[in-house]
Design a protein around this motif. Structure first.
Motif, mmCIF file in Angstrom:
data_model
loop_
_atom_site.group_PDB
_atom_site.id
_atom_site.type_symbol
_atom_site.label_atom_id
_atom_site.label_comp_id
_atom_site.label_asym_id
_atom_site.label_seq_id
_atom_site.Cartn_x
_atom_site.Cartn_y
_atom_site.Cartn_z
ATOM 1 N N VAL A 123 0.842 -1.197 0.000
ATOM 2 C CA VAL A 123 0.000 0.000 0.000
ATOM 3 C C VAL A 123 0.876 1.246 0.000
ATOM 4 N N GLY A 124 1.956 1.223 0.777
ATOM 5 C CA GLY A 124 2.880 2.358 0.823
ATOM 6 C C GLY A 124 3.531 2.630 -0.513
ATOM 7 N N ILE A 140 1.779 9.614 -5.721
ATOM 8 C CA ILE A 140 2.255 10.973 -5.413
ATOM 9 C C ILE A 140 3.333 11.392 -6.403
ATOM 10 N N ALA A 141 4.259 10.488 -6.720
ATOM 11 C CA ALA A 141 5.327 10.813 -7.672
ATOM 12 C C ALA A 141 4.749 11.092 -9.058
ATOM 13 N N ARG A 177 2.280 17.428 -12.683
ATOM 14 C CA ARG A 177 2.117 18.845 -12.353
ATOM 15 C C ARG A 177 3.301 19.665 -12.861
ATOM 16 N N LEU A 178 4.515 19.143 -12.719
ATOM 17 C CA LEU A 178 5.691 19.833 -13.259
ATOM 18 C C LEU A 178 5.589 19.980 -14.772
ATOM 19 N N TYR A 179 5.133 18.940 -15.429
ATOM 20 C CA TYR A 179 5.014 18.971 -16.882
ATOM 21 C C TYR A 179 3.981 20.007 -17.327
ATOM 22 N N LEU A 180 2.875 20.096 -16.628
ATOM 23 C CA LEU A 180 1.821 21.035 -17.017
ATOM 24 C C LEU A 180 2.178 22.484 -16.700
#
Length: 77
Positions: free
Chosen positions: A31-32, A39-40, A46-49
């Motif tokens: 699960v971890g 998350i990664a 998000r960085l790409y956008l």
């Protein structure tokens, strides 16, 4: 003849797999890893956008000056 469902009597190369139930403590690492992978992936997306474009947008087309704009223009001298 032993029962077919007994996992200890089947040969090792059998296509039958015995699935044991797992405790929550045994599932915690899986699960971890799943949460960290999510998350990664979110962070990379998000960085790409939000990245700055490598090429700037072309300049907007200039408006053609009408007869009023040329009549009001002051010539420098």
């Amino acid at each position: 003849m032993p029962a077919k469902s007994d996992p200890h009597t089947e040969p090792a190369d059998s296509k039958y797999f015995y699935r044991r139930s797992l405790s929550p403590g045994a599932l915690l690492p899986a699960v971890g890893v799943g949460v960290l992978t999510g998350i990664a992936a979110f962070y990379v997306a998000r960085l790409y956008l939000e990245r700055t474009p490598l090429e700037s947008d072309p300049a907007p087309p200039r408006r053609a000056a009408g007869p009023r704009a040329s009549a009001n223009r002051v010539r420098g001298g």
